[in-house]
Design a protein around this motif. Structure first.
Motif, PDB file in Angstrom:
ATOM      1  N   VAL A  84       0.958  -1.421   0.014  1.00 29.25           N
ATOM      2  CA  VAL A  84       0.042   0.190   0.096  1.00 29.25           C
ATOM      3  C   VAL A  84       0.850   1.118   0.195  1.00 29.25           C
ATOM      4  O   VAL A  84       0.121   2.304  -0.100  1.00 29.25           O
ATOM      5  N   PHE A  85       2.020   1.154   0.346  1.00 30.31           N
ATOM      6  CA  PHE A  85       2.970   2.477   0.178  1.00 30.31           C
ATOM      7  C   PHE A  85       3.963   2.122  -1.064  1.00 30.31           C
ATOM      8  O   PHE A  85       5.302   2.071  -0.668  1.00 30.31           O
ATOM      9  N   PRO A  86       3.448   2.035  -2.445  1.00 31.31           N
ATOM     10  CA  PRO A  86       4.430   1.874  -3.453  1.00 31.31           C
ATOM     11  C   PRO A  86       5.336   3.053  -3.681  1.00 31.31           C
ATOM     12  O   PRO A  86       5.070   4.143  -3.016  1.00 31.31           O
ATOM     13  N   ILE A  87       6.266   2.950  -4.434  1.00 30.30           N
ATOM     14  CA  ILE A  87       6.956   3.980  -4.848  1.00 30.30           C
ATOM     15  C   ILE A  87       6.725   4.551  -6.129  1.00 30.30           C
ATOM     16  O   ILE A  87       6.421   3.897  -7.107  1.00 30.30           O
ATOM     17  N   VAL A  88       6.241   5.995  -6.217  1.00 30.48           N
ATOM     18  CA  VAL A  88       5.757   6.530  -7.297  1.00 30.48           C
ATOM     19  C   VAL A  88       6.945   7.210  -7.870  1.00 30.48           C
ATOM     20  O   VAL A  88       7.626   8.098  -7.132  1.00 30.48           O
ATOM     21  N   PRO A  89       7.183   6.956  -9.283  1.00 30.57           N
ATOM     22  CA  PRO A  89       8.759   7.622  -9.611  1.00 30.57           C
ATOM     23  C   PRO A  89       8.664   8.729  -9.537  1.00 30.57           C
ATOM     24  O   PRO A  89       7.486   9.513  -9.829  1.00 30.57           O
ATOM     25  N   GLY A  90       9.659   9.538  -8.989  1.00 36.17           N
ATOM     26  CA  GLY A  90       9.801  10.911  -8.970  1.00 36.17           C
ATOM     27  C   GLY A  90       9.296  11.638  -7.751  1.00 36.17           C
ATOM     28  O   GLY A  90       9.410  12.631  -7.218  1.00 36.17           O
ATOM     29  N   ASP A  91       8.585  10.973  -6.947  1.00 38.37           N
ATOM     30  CA  ASP A  91       7.779  11.512  -5.870  1.00 38.37           C
ATOM     31  C   ASP A  91       8.567  10.958  -4.391  1.00 38.37           C
ATOM     32  O   ASP A  91       8.746   9.811  -4.269  1.00 38.37           O
ATOM     33  N   MET A  92       9.428  11.763  -4.137  1.00 35.99           N
ATOM     34  CA  MET A  92      10.199  11.576  -2.901  1.00 35.99           C
ATOM     35  C   MET A  92       9.541  11.275  -1.427  1.00 35.99           C
ATOM     36  O   MET A  92      10.108  10.401  -0.966  1.00 35.99           O
ATOM     37  N   LEU A  93       8.536  11.655  -1.387  1.00 39.97           N
ATOM     38  CA  LEU A  93       7.649  11.383  -0.100  1.00 39.97           C
ATOM     39  C   LEU A  93       7.171   9.952  -0.187  1.00 39.97           C
ATOM     40  O   LEU A  93       7.351   9.313   0.791  1.00 39.97           O
ATOM     41  N   SER A  94       6.984   9.263  -1.249  1.00 38.02           N
ATOM     42  CA  SER A  94       6.407   7.829  -1.410  1.00 38.02           C
ATOM     43  C   SER A  94       7.716   7.035  -1.010  1.00 38.02           C
ATOM     44  O   SER A  94       7.678   5.988  -0.628  1.00 38.02           O
ATOM     45  N   VAL A  95       9.007   7.396  -1.698  1.00 40.32           N
ATOM     46  CA  VAL A  95      10.141   6.555  -1.097  1.00 40.32           C
ATOM     47  C   VAL A  95      10.149   6.760   0.467  1.00 40.32           C
ATOM     48  O   VAL A  95      10.299   5.684   1.015  1.00 40.32           O
ATOM     49  N   ARG A  96      10.004   7.807   0.861  1.00 38.91           N
ATOM     50  CA  ARG A  96      10.047   7.901   2.421  1.00 38.91           C
ATOM     51  C   ARG A  96       9.077   7.025   3.164  1.00 38.91           C
ATOM     52  O   ARG A  96       9.294   6.554   4.276  1.00 38.91           O
ATOM     53  N   LEU A  97       7.841   7.363   2.639  1.00 38.66           N
ATOM     54  CA  LEU A  97       6.858   6.470   3.453  1.00 38.66           C
ATOM     55  C   LEU A  97       7.059   4.893   3.255  1.00 38.66           C
ATOM     56  O   LEU A  97       6.843   4.350   4.019  1.00 38.66           O
ATOM     57  N   ASN A  98       7.594   4.432   2.082  1.00 41.52           N
ATOM     58  CA  ASN A  98       7.563   2.976   1.791  1.00 41.52           C
ATOM     59  C   ASN A  98       8.786   2.623   2.890  1.00 41.52           C
ATOM     60  O   ASN A  98       8.552   1.776   3.424  1.00 41.52           O
ATOM     61  N   THR A  99      10.028   3.360   2.902  1.00 42.33           N
ATOM     62  CA  THR A  99      11.065   2.921   3.905  1.00 42.33           C
ATOM     63  C   THR A  99      10.459   3.122   5.151  1.00 42.33           C
ATOM     64  O   THR A  99      10.647   2.029   6.107  1.00 42.33           O
ATOM     65  N   LEU A 100       9.671   4.018   5.710  1.00 51.84           N
ATOM     66  CA  LEU A 100       9.172   4.257   6.965  1.00 51.84           C
ATOM     67  C   LEU A 100       8.396   3.005   7.356  1.00 51.84           C
ATOM     68  O   LEU A 100       8.610   2.375   8.336  1.00 51.84           O
ATOM     69  N   PHE A 101       7.191   2.904   6.592  1.00 50.72           N
ATOM     70  CA  PHE A 101       6.196   1.840   7.018  1.00 50.72           C
ATOM     71  C   PHE A 101       6.567   0.394   6.894  1.00 50.72           C
ATOM     72  O   PHE A 101       6.472  -0.337   7.757  1.00 50.72           O
ATOM     73  N   LEU A 102       7.325   0.169   5.952  1.00 54.68           N
ATOM     74  CA  LEU A 102       7.988  -1.117   5.625  1.00 54.68           C
ATOM     75  C   LEU A 102       8.882  -1.381   7.010  1.00 54.68           C
ATOM     76  O   LEU A 102       8.954  -2.445   7.501  1.00 54.68           O
ATOM     77  N   GLY A 103       9.710  -0.355   7.199  1.00 55.17           N
ATOM     78  CA  GLY A 103      10.650  -0.543   8.295  1.00 55.17           C
ATOM     79  C   GLY A 103      10.021  -0.791   9.616  1.00 55.17           C
ATOM     80  O   GLY A 103      10.528  -1.533  10.508  1.00 55.17           O
ATOM     81  N   LEU A 104       8.941  -0.129   9.748  1.00 54.30           N
ATOM     82  CA  LEU A 104       8.232  -0.055  11.198  1.00 54.30           C
ATOM     83  C   LEU A 104       7.544  -1.359  11.175  1.00 54.30           C
ATOM     84  O   LEU A 104       7.422  -2.095  12.325  1.00 54.30           O
ATOM     85  N   GLY A 105       7.006  -2.031  10.192  1.00 52.33           N
ATOM     86  CA  GLY A 105       6.513  -3.399  10.061  1.00 52.33           C
ATOM     87  C   GLY A 105       7.709  -4.366  10.526  1.00 52.33           C
ATOM     88  O   GLY A 105       7.210  -5.133  11.487  1.00 52.33           O
ATOM     89  N   ILE A 106       8.477  -4.323   9.802  1.00 53.29           N
ATOM     90  CA  ILE A 106       9.813  -5.403  10.113  1.00 53.29           C
ATOM     91  C   ILE A 106      10.271  -5.179  11.695  1.00 53.29           C
ATOM     92  O   ILE A 106      10.499  -6.169  12.400  1.00 53.29           O
ATOM     93  N   THR A 107      10.391  -3.891  12.069  1.00 56.32           N
ATOM     94  CA  THR A 107      10.714  -3.643  13.589  1.00 56.32           C
ATOM     95  C   THR A 107       9.893  -4.315  14.542  1.00 56.32           C
ATOM     96  O   THR A 107      10.082  -4.910  15.390  1.00 56.32           O
ATOM     97  N   LEU A 108       8.517  -3.909  14.093  1.00 57.50           N
ATOM     98  CA  LEU A 108       7.239  -4.581  14.824  1.00 57.50           C
ATOM     99  C   LEU A 108       7.366  -6.057  14.814  1.00 57.50           C
ATOM    100  O   LEU A 108       6.930  -6.690  15.865  1.00 57.50           O
TER     101      LEU A 108
END
Ligand code: FES
Lengths: 357, 521
Positions: A84-108
């Motif tokens: 649900v947080f895919p990377i939209v080419p050129g959209d820096m925010l999407s990269v950040r959200l993907n990193t953040l939520f994927l990371g939080l899930g793995i952390t959890l």
């Protein structure tokens, strides 16, 4: 007070590990007091709340199970976040959200799993301390004798020390056989001699000084007093290995008030009306010397803070570099553009063994 | 249950694994927070392996030129190496790619840091003594390998900063007499930067170095199992036993759990904190550079050493160039790490103690060793600080010359001061321990005696607590005695001098006799 024991007896009281009849190890200059305290032994075991209170025990069990459940949810969350947080080419925010939520899930998924296991071990598993005896690291005398016998037999049966010819030629062969492997590394680099390569750059008589990175030629009239230009030789992009050439040929161009420029007699015609060109490659270990302090005419290398004085042929005034930055002799061509008179008169960049040979 | 039984039996009939399980399954591990530093190192290495494997599936270790066409707009159309472009793709086009890059980088930083702390723990507790000297050396090799892995990995993206790091390596290599020029030339496959150094570093980074590292790590752990772990002195703990928890189940659960905690914390850091944003630096180009950029922390000490060299240390003799401005710092660092590597043998020679030691000492109970360690840490710290000399100068508005000169002086004075202060502190702490062992704790309660004087009531310590305070090794300075030929050799003199330096100030452990006589005063 402590008295110094001497010799063998000093490895006494609680210091030597169990020895299988091996010679007693020397305790060196260690001192053992004759009336040292004795070890009181393990203190009595203290039960935990979970050991005595069944309610607490059940609670702890539920906590561990709960933590493991959270971990499962975390893993699922990570998979969902990936989708649900895919990377939209050129959209820096999407990269950040993907990193953040994927990371939080793995952390959890990971941390509660870890804490659950530790909590389980600390509160529910037996916490009785166990005692295990150590044994001397040295093998028993018997084992050591058997090992020695293996070597003796090996020697006898092969005749390794008896048949000197075989032994010595074997050692010789073993010493020589890796040599081809070393020789084979020669072709890591091309055939030319590096010492000659390092001594030349792309600059040549009439090569125009051009701006880095655009490659536009520089008119002498455009270089105002106090300015600094980052310069590359004309035609750098067409060179076979542009980066290799740039690593040697990068130049800094500065214009000083001719009054302030102290020039050596034989280099008076290397500059043009207060415009001087110096190698940008630090003579220490080769960083680009990129910081120019206009009012002091000092160049500063950002790597180890060597300072060069542009007004005095870039002599070193501070820092670990020894040699001045090499000067590129320049002139102006018929169209008013700055050109090199020749290559540098000495190798640029870091020192090397054959530099002045 | 029936299934597990059958499976276990199936495997045992083919591997004899039951023997190993019986031997190791209930092995005892002592517990102390400081013993977890090595575990942190081990677990961060596992995290590095996992995240690194993911990265290799997407990374292209090639220096061929491409025009970047990925989704990071500011760099689109820019020429760069395929290595840099694929690193950008990992960061911006692959889901979880940036996360894994950051996990990998943070884990690498933690790996080196935890090895360093683990080494300090082992050093300051004397856990390197017989029979663990060899394992100390293996651990030392692991530390060097970890830094080499860090440096090669840092170089792979071929960005401006890492390229500049390689440039410095190139310059240092060239400074070596006779072979330097050739070593640089062969490494870079021609002139710097060339087109091959990244693929070559890649092979080192993902194959050669990890293979050696894993082998050394295996040996390190194997020797730990053979030697069994050290333990701190305590009631019931002796040099002949190990007191602690069995591998199955408690240690396994704690250690396994701890692995997941370390992994989780690294992922958490990586999800929040950006590291090595190569897109801000751009591709490598020998010309531009930005001030104030820093290498990864563990390279700092080497960088600092280069910065502290006074001006002018380069000479041409007989037509050859001697770059002492590079050779001297390299030699000093080399000497420093060699001393670190061989320290166990030096101390063993000084004490002459050939017994096995399985009790981890409290640092205060080996004052000279602790002071040497503090001096070493200070030396390293000054070099490390020197790597930020420019930042210090700009931050505190000092002249760079002033900062460098101060650090140069500190490099020699700092360790000396640290040595003296640490030694005094250790001796004071030992004295205090003795006081407590003999007279108990100060309770803070003052009573008036019938005679009118005031005394503070001391709370006696339990015998368990006392044992912790009094059970430590005590060494006397070595007396020189002539050898069999009636001679005193130079080696003996040196040893005696060192021994005196080590042990002339010492506080002997309290004894029973002292307790009986002096319990009250
Ligand atoms: S590279 Fe310029 S000072 Fe070191």
């Amino acid at each position: 007070m402590a008295k110094q024991d001497n010799g063998e007896s000093s490895a006494a009281a609680g210091s030597a590990v169990e020895n299988h009849g091996a010679p007693k190890a020397s305790s060196g200059t260690a001192v053992v007091a004759s009336d040292a305290f004795t070890n009181p032994g393990l203190p009595p075991h203290q039960p935990r709340v979970t050991d005595v209170d069944p309610a607490k025990e059940r609670q702890a069990t539920r906590r561990v199970g709960g933590l493991f459940l959270v971990s499962i949810l975390g893993s699922i969350f990570a998979i969902v976040a990936y989708i649900v947080f895919p990377i939209v080419p050129g959209d820096m925010l999407s990269v950040r959200l993907n990193t953040l939520f994927l990371g939080l899930g793995i952390t959890l998924a990971l941390i509660p799993l870890g804490i659950g296991a530790i909590y389980w071990a600390k509160n529910l598993m037996s916490n009785h301390e166990h005692v295990e005896m150590r044994h001397s690291t040295r093998g028993t005398e018997e084992t050591r004798a058997a090992a020695a016998r293996v070597f003796t037999l090996g020697n006898e049966e092969s005749g390794f020390t008896r048949r000197k010819l075989i032994r010595n030629s074997l050692i010789g062969a073993l010493a020589v056989f890796p040599l081809p492997a070393i020789v084979m590394f020669r072709d890591l680099a091309p055939a030319e001699n590096p010492a000659t390569l390092f001594k030349h750059t792309m600059w040549d008589e009439g090569t125009r000084l051009t701006l880095d990175p655009s490659g536009a030629p520089i008119r002498a009239a455009d270089v105002t007093i106090g300015s600094v230009f980052h310069v590359i030789p004309e035609g750098l992009e067409e060179a076979e290995h542009p980066l290799d050439e740039k690593a040697k040929a990068a130049v800094l161009l500065m214009r000083l008030d001719p009054e302030e420029l102290n020039e050596a007699e034989d280099r008076k015609d290397w500059s043009y009306d207060g415009i001087v060109a110096y190698s940008k490659i630090c003579t220490h270990v080769g960083c680009p010397v990129a910081l120019y302090e206009q009012h002091t005419h000092h160049l500063l290398c950002p790597c180890h803070q060597s300072e060069f004085d542009v007004a005095n042929h870039c002599e070193v005034i501070f820092g670990p570099a020894k040699r001045p930055l090499p000067q590129l002799p320049i002139a102006v061509d018929s169209e008013g553009y700055l050109v090199a008179q020749s290559d540098f008169h000495e190798p640029v960049g870091p020192s090397f063994w054959e530099r002045s040979a | 249950m029936r299934f597990t039984n059958a499976a276990a039996s199936y495997i045992d009939e083919r591997t004899s694994i039951s023997g190993a399980v019986r031997e190791l399954g209930r092995k005892i591990f002592p517990d102390h927070w400081s013993f977890m530093l090595g575990e942190v190192a081990l677990y961060s290495f596992v995290v590095i392996l996992i995240s690194g494997t993911f990265l290799t599936f997407f990374f292209d270790p090639s220096m061929s030129h491409v025009h970047y066409e990925g989704s990071y707009a500011p760099l689109r159309g820019i020429e760069m190496s395929a290595a840099m472009a694929s690193t950008l793709d990992i960061s911006f086009d692959i889901r979880g790619g940036l996360l894994m890059r950051q996990v990998h980088h943070w884990a690498a930083l933690l790996f080196v840091a935890s090895i360093g702390l683990h080494m300090l723990r082992v050093f300051f507790t004397g856990a390197f003594r017989k029979p663990r000297e060899i394992n100390w050396v293996i651990g030392f090799v692991l530390f060097i390998l970890a830094m080499a892995e860090g440096f090669t990995g840092y170089s792979l993206p071929d960005d401006l900063l890492s390229g500049n790091g390689l440039r410095i390596i190139d310059g240092m290599l060239k400074g070596f007499p006779i072979v330097g020029t050739w070593i640089s030339y062969l490494l870079f496959g021609g002139e710097f930067p060339g087109l091959v150094v990244i693929p070559r570093l890649f092979v080192l980074h993902i194959m050669l170095l990890p293979a050696i590292l894993i082998a050394a790590l295996g040996l390190h752990l194997l020797l730990m199992v053979i030697n069994k772990h050290t333990q701190f002195a305590g009631p019931g703990r002796t040099n002949e036993n190990v007191v602690g928890v069995p591998v199955m189940p408690v240690f396994a659960a704690k250690a396994g759990g701890f692995f997941f905690v370390v992994f989780g914390v690294l992922v958490l850091i990586a999800s929040f904190f950006q590291i090595n944003p190569i897109w801000n630096y751009g591709p490598y180009d020998p010309s531009p550079v930005s001030a104030g950029t820093q290498p990864d922390w563990y390279i700092g000490f080497a960088d600092g050493a280069l910065r502290l060299v006074p001006p002018g240390w380069e000479f041409v003799l007989w037509g050859w160039t001697f770059s002492f401005n590079i050779l001297v710092p390299v030699a000093i660092l080399g000497l420093f790490i060699v001393i670190v590597a061989i320290y166990p043998f030096i101390e063993a020679w000084v004490t002459g103690d050939k017994r096995e030691h399985h009790i981890a000492e409290r640092p205060r109970n080996a004052p000279t060793r602790t002071a040497i360690g503090a001096a070493g840490v200070t030396f390293y710290a000054v070099l490390w600080a020197a790597a930020s000399s420019d930042l210090m100068a700009t931050h505190f508005r000092l002249s760079i010359e002033g900062v460098i000169h101060t650090l140069q002086a500190l490099l020699f004075l700092g360790p000396l001061i640290a040595f003296l202060v640490t030694k005094r502190v250790c001796l004071a702490l030992q004295k205090k321990d003795r006081e407590i062992a003999l007279h108990g704790y100060e309770s803070g309660r003052i009573v008036r005696l019938p005679g009118g004087e005031y005394v503070e009531v001391h709370q006696p310590v339990s015998e368990y607590e006392r044992w912790r305070l009094v059970s430590y090794e005590d060494y006397a300075p070595l007396m020189i005695r002539p050898n069999d030929q009636g001679r005193i050799t130079l080696g003996m003199r040196m040893r005696a001098a060192l021994s005196r330096w080590f042990f002339e100030d010492r506080i002997s452990p309290a004894t029973k006799g002292e307790l009986e006589q002096g319990g009250h005063h």
